[in-house]
Design an enzyme around this catalytic site. Structure first.
Site, PDB file in Angstrom:
ATOM      1  N   ARG A 250       9.253  40.868  43.352  1.00 43.83           N
ATOM      2  CA  ARG A 250       8.627  41.749  41.843  1.00 43.83           C
ATOM      3  C   ARG A 250       7.418  41.627  41.046  1.00 43.83           C
ATOM      4  NH1 ARG A 250      13.117  43.927  40.050  1.00 43.83           N
ATOM      5  NH2 ARG A 250      11.334  45.772  39.289  1.00 43.83           N
TER       6      ARG A 250
ATOM      7  N   ARG B 276      13.524  51.479  31.429  1.00 45.14           N
ATOM      8  CA  ARG B 276      13.928  51.336  32.332  1.00 45.14           C
ATOM      9  C   ARG B 276      15.168  51.629  31.665  1.00 45.14           C
ATOM     10  NH1 ARG B 276      15.639  47.147  36.033  1.00 45.14           N
ATOM     11  NH2 ARG B 276      17.804  46.445  36.042  1.00 45.14           N
TER      12      ARG B 276
ATOM     13  N   GLN C 168      10.919  47.737  42.422  1.00 52.54           N
ATOM     14  CA  GLN C 168      11.688  47.462  43.414  1.00 52.54           C
ATOM     15  C   GLN C 168      11.719  47.951  45.070  1.00 52.54           C
ATOM     16  OE1 GLN C 168      14.101  44.553  42.942  1.00 52.54           O
ATOM     17  NE2 GLN C 168      13.705  44.214  45.145  1.00 52.54           N
TER      18      GLN C 168
ATOM     19  N   ASP D 253      23.663  45.781  47.650  1.00 47.76           N
ATOM     20  CA  ASP D 253      23.247  45.702  46.802  1.00 47.76           C
ATOM     21  C   ASP D 253      25.072  45.538  46.374  1.00 47.76           C
ATOM     22  OD1 ASP D 253      23.090  45.990  44.013  1.00 47.76           O
ATOM     23  OD2 ASP D 253      21.711  48.069  44.145  1.00 47.76           O
TER      24      ASP D 253
ATOM     25  N   CYS E 233      18.658  43.339  46.248  1.00 52.12           N
ATOM     26  CA  CYS E 233      17.552  43.369  44.962  1.00 52.12           C
ATOM     27  C   CYS E 233      18.233  42.604  43.481  1.00 52.12           C
ATOM     28  CB  CYS E 233      17.516  44.345  44.479  1.00 52.12           C
ATOM     29  SG  CYS E 233      19.400  45.446  44.094  1.00 52.12           S
TER      30      CYS E 233
ATOM     31  N   HIS F 186      14.255  53.521  42.137  1.00 48.77           N
ATOM     32  CA  HIS F 186      13.712  51.785  41.862  1.00 48.77           C
ATOM     33  C   HIS F 186      12.877  51.805  42.508  1.00 48.77           C
ATOM     34  CE1 HIS F 186      14.084  48.793  39.963  1.00 48.77           C
ATOM     35  NE2 HIS F 186      15.200  47.880  40.348  1.00 48.77           N
TER      36      HIS F 186
END
Length: 327
Positions: free
Chosen positions: A313, A104, A134, A227, A268, A131
């Protein structure tokens, strides 16, 4: 379906059937956990998590998912990778120690180099470009609410050229969904990616739409997604983004404009929907905003599925790890 040995760097590398398999596998693993069955699918496996960017959900999801199925985990934030040791050399060393590597951080190139040289499956936990883990959680959440993702209309509102805008467009195109980016034109996704996904949609039945028109864009949405307005590393652009994106705040007026009382809201996380964080209070002091990309009313409403999404997740990451490490 055998995905053993596969990396997850971007969903562009996976077929629609493979992505759907991971979503369905995650649903089975979720049911398994809810029933209290102790897993051993990853027993004896060792996994390393490399973090350049801070995290809550990504770290915890990978760790709990690994522990649930019997794996050992190392959380690594202080390596010499890229400082005293090259990414290539680090990848080779870690590949000798571990069965799987999560990364990450900032550059997509870094996760790609880890995959190229490590000799073990590598999973993208987030880069500035993409991502994918996600999006798998997002798709599981949509499937749980509507029974299927095929043909559903997902409207992404806000900064559509960030990693979430990119990743969601890829996921929707792959799965035959209708992706709509509602954003200022200056924050539209990269033209080359849009063209690539539109071509893909010709075979999957999906569509890609970009618009700055909020009411037209959100009409008929099954899911509204947003987001934060400023991604990690772009904090100096806060004033500019607030000016650009304030009209695109997800509020109850926007939810009603969908014309769908069953529309779900996704994010997210973390979300700046109240004044309960130091960052939100700083924004309030400097810019006078009580809420940013989503109002507290929407965040806490019946439409909001953000905590189901956050939990997912863990289940989708577990599916990715098990699928790539177990035959």
């Amino acid at each position: 379906m055998n995905l053993k040995g596969r990396h997850l760097l971007t969903l562009k590398d996976f077929s629609p059937a493979e992505i759907q398999y991971l979503i369905d596998y995650a649903a089975k693993l979720k049911a398994k956990k809810k029933s209290g069955v102790v897993g051993e699918l990853l027993k004896g496996k060792n996994i390393v998590l490399i973090f350049e960017k801070t995290s809550t959900r990504t770290r915890c999801a990978f760790e709990v998912a690994a522990f649930d199925e019997g794996a050992n985990v190392t959380f690594l934030t202080n390596s010499q990778m890229g400082k005293k040791e090259s990414i290539e050399d680090t990848a080779i060393v870690l590949g000798r120690f571990y069965d799987g590597i999560e990364f990450r951080g900032f550059e997509q190139e870094t996760v790609e180099m880890l995959a190229e040289h490590s000799g073990v499956p590598v999973w993208n936990g987030l880069t500035d470009l993409d991502h994918p883990t996600q999006v798998l959680a997002d798709m599981l959440t949509i499937q749980e609410n509507f029974g299927s993702v095929k043909g559903k209309r997902l409207v992404y509102v806000g900064d559509a050229r960030n990693n979430m805008g990119n990743a969601l467009m890829i996921g929707c195109a792959k799965l035959g969904m209708h992706f709509v980016a509602v954003a200022p034109e200056s924050l539209f996704p990269e033209e080359a990616l849009v063209a690539e996904m539109k071509t893909l949609c010709e075979t999957t039945g999906g569509t890609i739409t970009l618009t700055a028109d909020i009411n037209a864009g959100v009409k008929g949405a099954d899911a509204i997604y947003t987001d934060v307005w400023v991604s990690m590393g772009e904090e100096d652009q806060m004033a500019e983004r607030i000016k650009l994106l304030s009209p695109y705040q997800v509020n109850m007026e926007m939810i009603k404009a969908t014309g769908n009382d069953e529309v779900i809201f996704l994010h997210c996380l973390p979300a700046f929907h109240d004044q309960e964080t130091s960052v939100a209070r700083e924004v309030k002091e400097k810019f006078g905003l009580d809420e940013m990309e989503v109002t507290d009313e929407v965040f806490r409403s019946k439409h909001s599925k953000v905590f189901d999404e956050a939990e997912n997740r863990m289940h989708t990451i577990k599916a990715v790890m098990c699928a790539s490490l177990v035959s």
